[in-house]
Design a protein around this motif. Structure first.
Motif, PDB file in Angstrom:
ATOM      1  N   LEU A  58       0.813  -1.209   0.000  1.00 26.63           N
ATOM      2  CA  LEU A  58       0.000   0.000   0.000  1.00 26.63           C
ATOM      3  C   LEU A  58       0.854   1.271   0.000  1.00 26.63           C
ATOM      4  N   ILE A  59       2.128   1.144   0.403  1.00 26.20           N
ATOM      5  CA  ILE A  59       2.989   2.323   0.473  1.00 26.20           C
ATOM      6  C   ILE A  59       3.150   2.988  -0.882  1.00 26.20           C
ATOM      7  N   TRP A  60       3.053   2.196  -1.958  1.00 26.35           N
ATOM      8  CA  TRP A  60       3.250   2.775  -3.291  1.00 26.35           C
ATOM      9  C   TRP A  60       2.086   3.678  -3.688  1.00 26.35           C
ATOM     10  N   GLY A  61       0.916   3.436  -3.119  1.00 21.84           N
ATOM     11  CA  GLY A  61      -0.208   4.331  -3.376  1.00 21.84           C
ATOM     12  C   GLY A  61      -0.001   5.707  -2.760  1.00 21.84           C
ATOM     13  N   MET A  62       0.845   5.766  -1.732  1.00 21.83           N
ATOM     14  CA  MET A  62       1.100   7.047  -1.080  1.00 21.83           C
ATOM     15  C   MET A  62       1.963   7.978  -1.933  1.00 21.83           C
ATOM     16  N   THR A  63       2.589   7.439  -2.978  1.00 20.56           N
ATOM     17  CA  THR A  63       3.373   8.319  -3.855  1.00 20.56           C
ATOM     18  C   THR A  63       2.475   9.325  -4.556  1.00 20.56           C
ATOM     19  N   LEU A  64       1.252   8.899  -4.923  1.00 19.21           N
ATOM     20  CA  LEU A  64       0.301   9.823  -5.547  1.00 19.21           C
ATOM     21  C   LEU A  64      -0.151  10.879  -4.544  1.00 19.21           C
ATOM     22  N   VAL A  65      -0.418  10.447  -3.318  1.00 23.88           N
ATOM     23  CA  VAL A  65      -0.824  11.387  -2.270  1.00 23.88           C
ATOM     24  C   VAL A  65       0.274  12.425  -2.042  1.00 23.88           C
ATOM     25  N   ALA A  66       1.524  11.948  -1.987  1.00 25.64           N
ATOM     26  CA  ALA A  66       2.655  12.859  -1.779  1.00 25.64           C
ATOM     27  C   ALA A  66       2.839  13.808  -2.957  1.00 25.64           C
ATOM     28  N   GLY A  67       2.673  13.287  -4.173  1.00 25.39           N
ATOM     29  CA  GLY A  67       2.842  14.124  -5.355  1.00 25.39           C
ATOM     30  C   GLY A  67       1.807  15.227  -5.436  1.00 25.39           C
ATOM     31  N   VAL A  68       0.547  14.881  -5.157  1.00 26.66           N
ATOM     32  CA  VAL A  68      -0.523  15.874  -5.191  1.00 26.66           C
ATOM     33  C   VAL A  68      -0.328  16.915  -4.093  1.00 26.66           C
ATOM     34  N   GLY A  69      -0.064  16.441  -2.878  1.00 25.31           N
ATOM     35  CA  GLY A  69       0.095  17.371  -1.756  1.00 25.31           C
ATOM     36  C   GLY A  69       1.339  18.227  -1.858  1.00 25.31           C
ATOM     37  N   GLY A  70       2.443  17.619  -2.279  1.00 29.59           N
ATOM     38  CA  GLY A  70       3.705  18.353  -2.351  1.00 29.59           C
ATOM     39  C   GLY A  70       3.725  19.423  -3.415  1.00 29.59           C
ATOM     40  N   THR A  71       2.890  19.268  -4.435  1.00 32.02           N
ATOM     41  CA  THR A  71       2.853  20.244  -5.518  1.00 32.02           C
ATOM     42  C   THR A  71       2.527  21.640  -5.006  1.00 32.02           C
ATOM     43  N   THR A  72       1.620  21.732  -4.054  1.00 32.58           N
ATOM     44  CA  THR A  72       1.232  23.051  -3.542  1.00 32.58           C
ATOM     45  C   THR A  72       2.405  23.752  -2.863  1.00 32.58           C
ATOM     46  N   MET A  73       3.281  22.981  -2.226  1.00 26.84           N
ATOM     47  CA  MET A  73       4.430  23.581  -1.539  1.00 26.84           C
ATOM     48  C   MET A  73       5.542  23.949  -2.511  1.00 26.84           C
ATOM     49  N   LEU A  74       5.560  23.321  -3.683  1.00 21.19           N
ATOM     50  CA  LEU A  74       6.576  23.636  -4.686  1.00 21.19           C
ATOM     51  C   LEU A  74       6.268  24.930  -5.426  1.00 21.19           C
ATOM     52  N   ALA A  75       5.016  25.115  -5.800  1.00 22.64           N
ATOM     53  CA  ALA A  75       4.671  26.193  -6.727  1.00 22.64           C
ATOM     54  C   ALA A  75       4.067  27.419  -6.065  1.00 22.64           C
ATOM     55  N   LEU A  76       3.172  27.238  -5.099  1.00 18.33           N
ATOM     56  CA  LEU A  76       2.387  28.368  -4.621  1.00 18.33           C
ATOM     57  C   LEU A  76       3.158  29.385  -3.777  1.00 18.33           C
ATOM     58  N   PRO A  77       4.144  28.981  -2.963  1.00 23.65           N
ATOM     59  CA  PRO A  77       4.875  30.016  -2.202  1.00 23.65           C
ATOM     60  C   PRO A  77       5.552  31.061  -3.082  1.00 23.65           C
ATOM     61  N   ILE A  78       5.915  30.698  -4.300  1.00 25.79           N
ATOM     62  CA  ILE A  78       6.588  31.643  -5.197  1.00 25.79           C
ATOM     63  C   ILE A  78       5.689  32.846  -5.466  1.00 25.79           C
ATOM     64  N   ALA A  79       4.483  32.587  -5.965  1.00 26.30           N
ATOM     65  CA  ALA A  79       3.544  33.679  -6.249  1.00 26.30           C
ATOM     66  C   ALA A  79       3.048  34.329  -4.961  1.00 26.30           C
ATOM     67  N   TYR A  80       2.974  33.553  -3.880  1.00 26.95           N
ATOM     68  CA  TYR A  80       2.531  34.096  -2.598  1.00 26.95           C
ATOM     69  C   TYR A  80       3.468  35.216  -2.141  1.00 26.95           C
ATOM     70  N   TYR A  81       4.772  34.971  -2.202  1.00 27.91           N
ATOM     71  CA  TYR A  81       5.738  35.998  -1.799  1.00 27.91           C
ATOM     72  C   TYR A  81       5.721  37.184  -2.760  1.00 27.91           C
ATOM     73  N   GLN A  82       5.502  36.916  -4.025  1.00 30.40           N
ATOM     74  CA  GLN A  82       5.465  38.009  -5.005  1.00 30.40           C
ATOM     75  C   GLN A  82       4.306  38.961  -4.726  1.00 30.40           C
TER      76      GLN A  82
END
Length: 396
Positions: free
Chosen positions: A308-332
């Motif tokens: 079941l751990i391999w299913g968590m890769t999708l959860v991590a990918g979806v959740g982690g995306t917000t931390m990768l992209a959104l802080p950039i525009a947030y600070y701007q």
């Protein structure tokens, strides 16, 4: 597709996208293997390597902040970018020509950290090239996806290359080629001052005023909260190999596969992310994303031995995306009119996150095990997400 077309039609945004692909190649070639090269190849002791990491962290933050503030003060962003990319290229050349402890310290402790400031500078340029608020999250997602895709591709390349018994120091060859590519791209395609299609207003602030602006209460508290949120990413990278190593069913290959799958899911999610921000504000989307990401962190020690751990890769990918992209525009948006300083906030955010990861790891391993570490880290990240959500319900 509108974000793709905007990037494709705008020569500056197109250059930024290509540059970030090369940055992804550079990062994947150098950072994952620096500890192995430093300790096993060069012969640096573990305490000395720890000091090297501290030097690198201080240098990266200082160079990012200074380049951002100076860029906002005087312009000259092309020259600042050339200095950054040239530093990375010089670091690679030193390690290829004169591999030694001194070259390692200069490369990984000073030159590469100075070069890392190019990340924030590229997004500062993107803010200037596309000043409109509408569609900006999509553009940031598209260009940021190029970095993630290149990072994943290079990790896969080196996995097969090392399996073919290629020396680990060969990573400096691809690193040098990527650094040379970015330097050439900046030299030829970065818009020169006075020749841009936009008009940039200089900040007019001296260093004291610029640093006071960063330390303003409404900015500083959001920096600390975003640092707490993004510490979950650093915690994941810290514990995954340790957790998998404790499991009889898992090994180093599983670590590489898991990390690669998470990075792979991030690419389409970065492109689709703007559809969420159309109906929800950034702090709400970040809170939802980090909640998903924390589910995957908690699952690591609990499900490591399960398929079941391999299913968590999708959860991590979806959740982690917000931390990768959104802080950039947030600070701007938070530091409106200061694109360079806003880009430098990413380095300060990483420093906050690294400190919190170290505290969570030290406290968790003292009173328990890796499950305790994960629990403490998740509590920190969720507290940050809740705080950001609540504070953004009020005017800054």
């Amino acid at each position: 597709m509108s974000a793709f077309s905007l990037v494709a039609r705008n020569p500056t945004l197109r250059m930024i996208g290509v540059a970030l692909v090369l940055v992804g190649v550079f990062n994947a070639s150098t950072y994952p293997y620096q500890s192995l090269i430093a300790i096993e190849v060069i012969g640096l002791s573990k305490p000395h390597f720890a000091l090297l990491l501290v030097l690198a962290s201080v240098t990266a933050v200082a160079s990012a902040v200074l380049s951002g503030v100076i860029g906002d003060q005087h312009g000259n962003r092309r020259l600042i970018a050339l200095i950054a990319t040239g530093a990375s290229l010089l670091g690679m050349a030193l390690m290829l020509a004169f591999p030694s402890p001194l070259s390692l310290i200069l490369c990984h402790g000073i030159l590469m950290p100075v070069g890392s400031s190019i990340f924030g500078q590229l997004f500062a340029l993107a803010r200037l090239a596309y000043p409109a608020t509408e569609g900006r999250d999509g553009i940031m997602g598209v260009v940021r996806a190029g970095l993630s895709l290149a990072f994943l591709a290079m990790l896969l390349f080196w996995t097969f290359a090392f399996a073919a018994n290629i020396a680990v120091t060969a990573v400096y060859i691809s690193g040098a080629l990527a650094a040379l590519g970015v330097t050439t791209l900046v030299a030829l395609s970065w818009p020169r001052d006075g020749q841009t299609t936009w008009t940039e207003t200089r900040s007019g602030l001296n260093f004291t005023q610029a640093f006071r602006e960063i330390a303003a209460q409404h900015v500083l508290i959001r920096l600390l909260l975003l640092g707490a949120i993004t510490s979950s990413g650093g915690l994941y990278m810290t514990v995954i190999s340790l957790v998998f190593d404790q499991s009889v069913q898992r090994g180093p290959a599983d670590v590489a596969l898991y990390v690669g799958l998470v990075a792979g899911w991030e690419v389409p999610c970065l492109i689709l992310l703007p559809y969420l921000t159309r109906s929800l504000n950034r702090s709400t989307v970040i809170a939802l994303g980090v909640t998903l990401y924390c589910c995957h962190i908690i699952a690591l020690p609990l499900l490591a031995a399960s398929p079941l751990i391999w299913g968590m890769t999708l959860v991590a990918g979806v959740g982690g995306t917000t931390m990768l992209a959104l802080p950039i525009a947030y600070y701007q948006d938070l530091l409106h009119g200061r694109p360079g300083t806003a880009g430098a906030m990413l380095a300060l955010q990483k420093l906050v996150a690294d400190v919190l990861v170290a505290l969570a790891f030290a406290l968790g391993t003292t009173i328990g095990g890796y499950t305790t570490v994960a629990t403490i880290g998740v509590a920190i990240a969720l507290a940050g997400a809740l705080g950001l959500y609540l504070i953004d319900r009020k005017p800054a």
